[in-house]
Each structure stands twice: as structure tokens, then as C-alpha cells.
Enzyme design. Structure first.
Site, PDB file in Angstrom:
ATOM      1  N   VAL A   1      19.066 -27.517  -7.230  1.00 26.55           N
ATOM      2  CA  VAL A   1      18.756 -28.887  -6.819  1.00 26.55           C
ATOM      3  C   VAL A   1      17.488 -29.434  -7.479  1.00 26.55           C
ATOM      4  O   VAL A   1      17.173 -30.611  -7.332  1.00 26.55           O
ATOM      5  CB  VAL A   1      18.678 -29.057  -5.281  1.00 26.55           C
ATOM      6  CG1 VAL A   1      20.029 -28.875  -4.632  1.00 26.55           C
ATOM      7  CG2 VAL A   1      17.639 -28.133  -4.673  1.00 26.55           C
TER       8      VAL A   1
ATOM      9  N   TYR B   1      12.671 -15.707  -0.378  1.00 32.84           N
ATOM     10  CA  TYR B   1      13.785 -16.508  -0.914  1.00 32.84           C
ATOM     11  C   TYR B   1      13.271 -17.882  -1.372  1.00 32.84           C
ATOM     12  O   TYR B   1      13.582 -18.343  -2.481  1.00 32.84           O
ATOM     13  CB  TYR B   1      14.868 -16.679   0.172  1.00 32.84           C
ATOM     14  CG  TYR B   1      15.838 -17.792  -0.127  1.00 32.84           C
ATOM     15  CD1 TYR B   1      16.942 -17.583  -0.948  1.00 32.84           C
ATOM     16  CD2 TYR B   1      15.641 -19.081   0.388  1.00 32.84           C
ATOM     17  CE1 TYR B   1      17.819 -18.618  -1.249  1.00 32.84           C
ATOM     18  CE2 TYR B   1      16.503 -20.118   0.091  1.00 32.84           C
ATOM     19  CZ  TYR B   1      17.594 -19.881  -0.723  1.00 32.84           C
ATOM     20  OH  TYR B   1      18.451 -20.912  -1.032  1.00 32.84           O
TER      21      TYR B   1
ATOM     22  N   TYR C   1      28.839 -24.306  -6.544  1.00 31.21           N
ATOM     23  CA  TYR C   1      29.183 -24.510  -5.130  1.00 31.21           C
ATOM     24  C   TYR C   1      30.600 -25.040  -4.970  1.00 31.21           C
ATOM     25  O   TYR C   1      31.508 -24.573  -5.639  1.00 31.21           O
ATOM     26  CB  TYR C   1      28.160 -25.434  -4.445  1.00 31.21           C
ATOM     27  CG  TYR C   1      26.761 -24.938  -4.630  1.00 31.21           C
ATOM     28  CD1 TYR C   1      26.382 -23.727  -4.091  1.00 31.21           C
ATOM     29  CD2 TYR C   1      25.845 -25.641  -5.372  1.00 31.21           C
ATOM     30  CE1 TYR C   1      25.102 -23.241  -4.269  1.00 31.21           C
ATOM     31  CE2 TYR C   1      24.565 -25.171  -5.553  1.00 31.21           C
ATOM     32  CZ  TYR C   1      24.210 -23.967  -4.997  1.00 31.21           C
ATOM     33  OH  TYR C   1      22.957 -23.485  -5.172  1.00 31.21           O
TER      34      TYR C   1
ATOM     35  N   SER D   1      18.258 -22.981  -6.953  1.00 33.90           N
ATOM     36  CA  SER D   1      19.335 -21.997  -6.771  1.00 33.90           C
ATOM     37  C   SER D   1      19.654 -21.180  -8.009  1.00 33.90           C
ATOM     38  O   SER D   1      20.409 -20.209  -7.909  1.00 33.90           O
ATOM     39  CB  SER D   1      20.606 -22.696  -6.306  1.00 33.90           C
ATOM     40  OG  SER D   1      20.514 -22.926  -4.932  1.00 33.90           O
TER      41      SER D   1
ATOM     42  N   LYS E   1      19.095 -17.603  -7.815  1.00 30.51           N
ATOM     43  CA  LYS E   1      20.059 -16.710  -7.149  1.00 30.51           C
ATOM     44  C   LYS E   1      20.747 -15.781  -8.146  1.00 30.51           C
ATOM     45  O   LYS E   1      21.179 -14.696  -7.777  1.00 30.51           O
ATOM     46  CB  LYS E   1      21.095 -17.535  -6.376  1.00 30.51           C
ATOM     47  CG  LYS E   1      20.471 -18.295  -5.198  1.00 30.51           C
ATOM     48  CD  LYS E   1      21.428 -19.304  -4.589  1.00 30.51           C
ATOM     49  CE  LYS E   1      20.770 -20.084  -3.456  1.00 30.51           C
ATOM     50  NZ  LYS E   1      21.576 -21.220  -3.002  1.00 30.51           N
TER      51      LYS E   1
HETATM   52  N1  GLN Z   1      15.831 -23.927  -2.248  1.00 33.02           N
HETATM   53  C1  GLN Z   1      17.070 -24.641  -2.057  1.00 33.02           C
HETATM   54  C2  GLN Z   1      17.631 -24.378  -0.681  1.00 33.02           C
HETATM   55  O1  GLN Z   1      17.534 -23.296  -0.214  1.00 33.02           O
HETATM   56  C3  GLN Z   1      18.048 -24.259  -3.122  1.00 33.02           C
HETATM   57  C4  GLN Z   1      19.369 -25.014  -3.019  1.00 33.02           C
HETATM   58  C5  GLN Z   1      19.979 -25.377  -4.337  1.00 33.02           C
HETATM   59  O2  GLN Z   1      19.364 -25.385  -5.404  1.00 33.02           O
HETATM   60  N2  GLN Z   1      21.230 -25.772  -4.262  1.00 33.02           N
HETATM   61  O3  GLN Z   1      18.180 -25.227  -0.031  1.00 33.02           O
END
Ligand code: GLN
Length: 314
Positions: free
Chosen positions: A255, A185, A237, A62, A65
Site C-alpha cells: 500500500v 510485523y 490479494y 506488504s 511479506k
Molecule cells: N502495513 C500494512 C498493513 O498491515 C500493509 C498492507 C499492504 O501493503 N497491503 O495493513
């Protein structure tokens, strides 16, 4: 700040790792070693401090992002980006459907999965190669590559993100081919980075988009302001509020175990620790950052505290 402090911070964080778990919902990520820890700090005066597994590769997940958000803001502008996602903390899990399924609205912000997928709808015409090259530039590392195993592993286990993406398509938020948007993505989540790369990107954000040593501008000031604000309010988050109180630095987790933190005008910090808490944030990484922030008084709200030696009290 020196490497002794990084060592102390890492050792402070280490015991917390056994209280968490590596990500399992992407099977390939479950192969990570939960003990692993590393930290890298890049300073505005050109120093690079590191300790532990600072060059161990892991997938950006993530944290991509914020690259996507920055590039989308640069290329398409503020209005186009915030037509795809709002700028509000969602208070819900990163892959939550509940907050978008029961309204006609757009996703809460560009850092939850739904919002990030909507932003990639804008980026799709640029394609993987251009985005990879942006990631390499911003992270100052031409060796960043796509981790095919992690990509395939997530792609074949992405029912949840598919549901989110098709819901967004039904609402007209995604305008392009859903499978193509989601593929890009997921590829962008699967780039192999290390803590040094995150520190490099953090330093650019810390310095208003300009590399402090070379003077080269990578991002516009307005873009940086927007990105770091959304990192502060939404970057961890549904743990963003507590993290802002405890650490007080604009940050973004993934993650894969990475956290990128920004100390305005001073430092970019990258931490790696794949053992995660229930919200998907590196459990030891958060403690390491809290230790550093407290010890060095880096919390951005510390300016509200009057220290005994402050001019006003003298
Ligand atoms: N690729 C992961 C997903 O889309 C990214 C989520 C994350 O790092 N929190 O679920």
C-alpha cells in the site's frame, strides 16, 4: 528492452493514477503525492534500466511479506512455515477477518495480513536488526532504514491488525507475545525502499536465488520456487487472478505504492506509484506492468501460444 520502453510504459500508466487514491488508513501514507511514478528494471545480463522516480523512497509495506516468507522458509523450513499459514488464495481483502474468524483454521496464505503476522511469530526471535540486514542484503542497499514516522503512524492506527493478531493468538497460531509480534510485523512494513531495491530483489528471484553477476547465492532454489508461486497466486490479494491473466508475472504489491515483479530467467522489475485501486494495489503500476508484459511478451503463460514463426508451425 530499453529505457524508451520504460518511458512509454510509464506514460501509458500515468492517466490511471488519477482514478485511484493514496492509502489513508495509515495517516502518514496519505502525504504521498498521487502523481509520483517510477520504474526500475534489472536484467540478468547486468543492465539496470530506469525511468521516472526510480530512487524515490517509499515504505515497502506488504512487499516485506515476501522477504519474511523467504527468510522464514530458509531458517525454519517448509513444514514450520505452512503450519502457520496455508498456501491458498483467499479471494478476500488483505486485512480481512472473515476468512479466519469462522473456522478453527490457520490463515489462507503468508501474503495476507493474518498469514504474514503468523509468519512473523516465527521470525520474532531473530529480531528487527537481523531482519533489516536481510532486507538490505536481498535488496542490495545498505541504506534501507526504518521509517519511524510511518511506523508510529501505523502502530497507533492498527486496531484491525491487533484484532487479527489477537484472534490468531486465541487460536494458538501466534505463540509469542502478540504486541511484540505485531510490532515487528509493522516495523518490517515500514522499511524505506525504492523501485531500484525492488528490481534487485526481483532479479534474485528471477535467477533462482543467485545474483547473476556476482554468482553469490542468497536464497535456496526451493525457497524461490515456493515464494514466486505464492506471489503468482496471492501476491495481489483479491486482484491476484485478474493480474495473473493480464500481466502473468509473479508479483507483490504494497500500500506504499510499490509493486515487485519477476520475469523468470530474465528480469527483476520494481514500480512505484502510490495511487491505489480499491484493493490496495498501485493503479498505474499495474497498467505499466501490463504494458511491458504485453509489449515484450513476458507473460509466463505465453508459452501456450503458438506464434507464427514457432518451430511447430514451420
Ligand atoms: N502495513 C500494512 C498493513 O498491515 C500493509 C498492507 C499492504 O501493503 N497491503 O495493513
Amino acid at each position: 528492452m530499453d529505457e524508451t520502453l520504460l518511458k512509454q510504459a510509464l506514460e501509458f500508466g500515468r492517466p490511471y493514477a488519477e482514478k485511484g487514491k493514496v492509502a489513508h488508513y495509515i495517516p502518514e501514507l496519505s502525504k504521498a503525492d498521487w502523481h509520483d511514478l517510477g520504474i526500475s528494471v534489472h536484467t540478468i545480463d547486468g543492465r539496470q534500466l530506469r525511468y521516472g522516480l526510480h530512487d524515490r523512497r517509499f515504505t515497502i509495506q506488504s512487499i516485506s511479506k515476501i522477504i519474511n516468507l523467504a527468510i522464514a522458509l530458509e531458517h525454519f523450513g517448509f513444514d514450520a512455515v505452512f503450519h502457520k499459514a496455508k498456501m491458498e488464495p483467499s479471494g478476500a481483502a488483505f486485512n480481512s477477518m472473515s476468512r479466519i474468524s469462522d473456522s478453527e483454521d490457520i490463515p489462507f496464505n503468508p501474503l495476507v495480513n493474518s498469514g504474514a503476522i503468523a509468519i512473523v511469530d516465527l521470525l520474532l526471535p531473530m529480531g528487527l536488526e537481523a531482519m533489516l540486514s536481510s532486507a538490505r542484503n536481498l535488496c542490495a542497499d545498505n541504506e534501507i532504514t526504518l521509517n519511524e514516522d510511518v511506523f508510529q503512524s501505523e502502530w497507533t492506527n492498527s486496531a484491525r491488525n491487533h484484532s487479527l493478531a489477537y484472534l490468531l493468538k486465541s487460536k494458538g497460531v501466534i505463540t509469542q507475545d502478540v504486541e511484540e509480534v505485531l510490532k515487528l510485523y509493522t516495523q518490517l512494513c515500514s522499511l524505506n525502499v525504492n523501485a531500484d531495491n525492488l528490481a534487485s530483489l526481483g532479479l534474485l528471484l528471477a535467477n533462482g536465488g543467485v545474483h547473476p553477476v556476482t554468482g553469490r547465492r542468497f536464497l535456496e532454489e526451493e525457497v524461490v520456487r515456493t515464494v514466486v508461486t505464492i506471489m503468482l497466486t496471492c501476491g495481489m490479494y483479491d486482484g491476484s487472478g485478474e493480474f495473473a491473466v493480464r500481466v502473468g508475472l509473479p508479483s507483490k504489491s504494497g500500500v506504499g505504492g510499490g509493486i515487485l515483479s519477476v520475469v523468470p530467467g530474465a528480469l527483476g522489475i520494481g514500480v512505484y506509484g502510490p495511487s491505489l485501486d480499491e484493493k490496495g494495489n498501485s493503479i498505474a503500476g499495474q497498467r505499466i506492468l501490463e504494458y511491458i508484459s504485453r509489449t515484450e511478451k513476458l507473460h509466463i503463460m505465453d508459452r501456450f501460444i503458438r506464434h507464427p514463426d514457432s518451430a511447430a508451425q514451420a
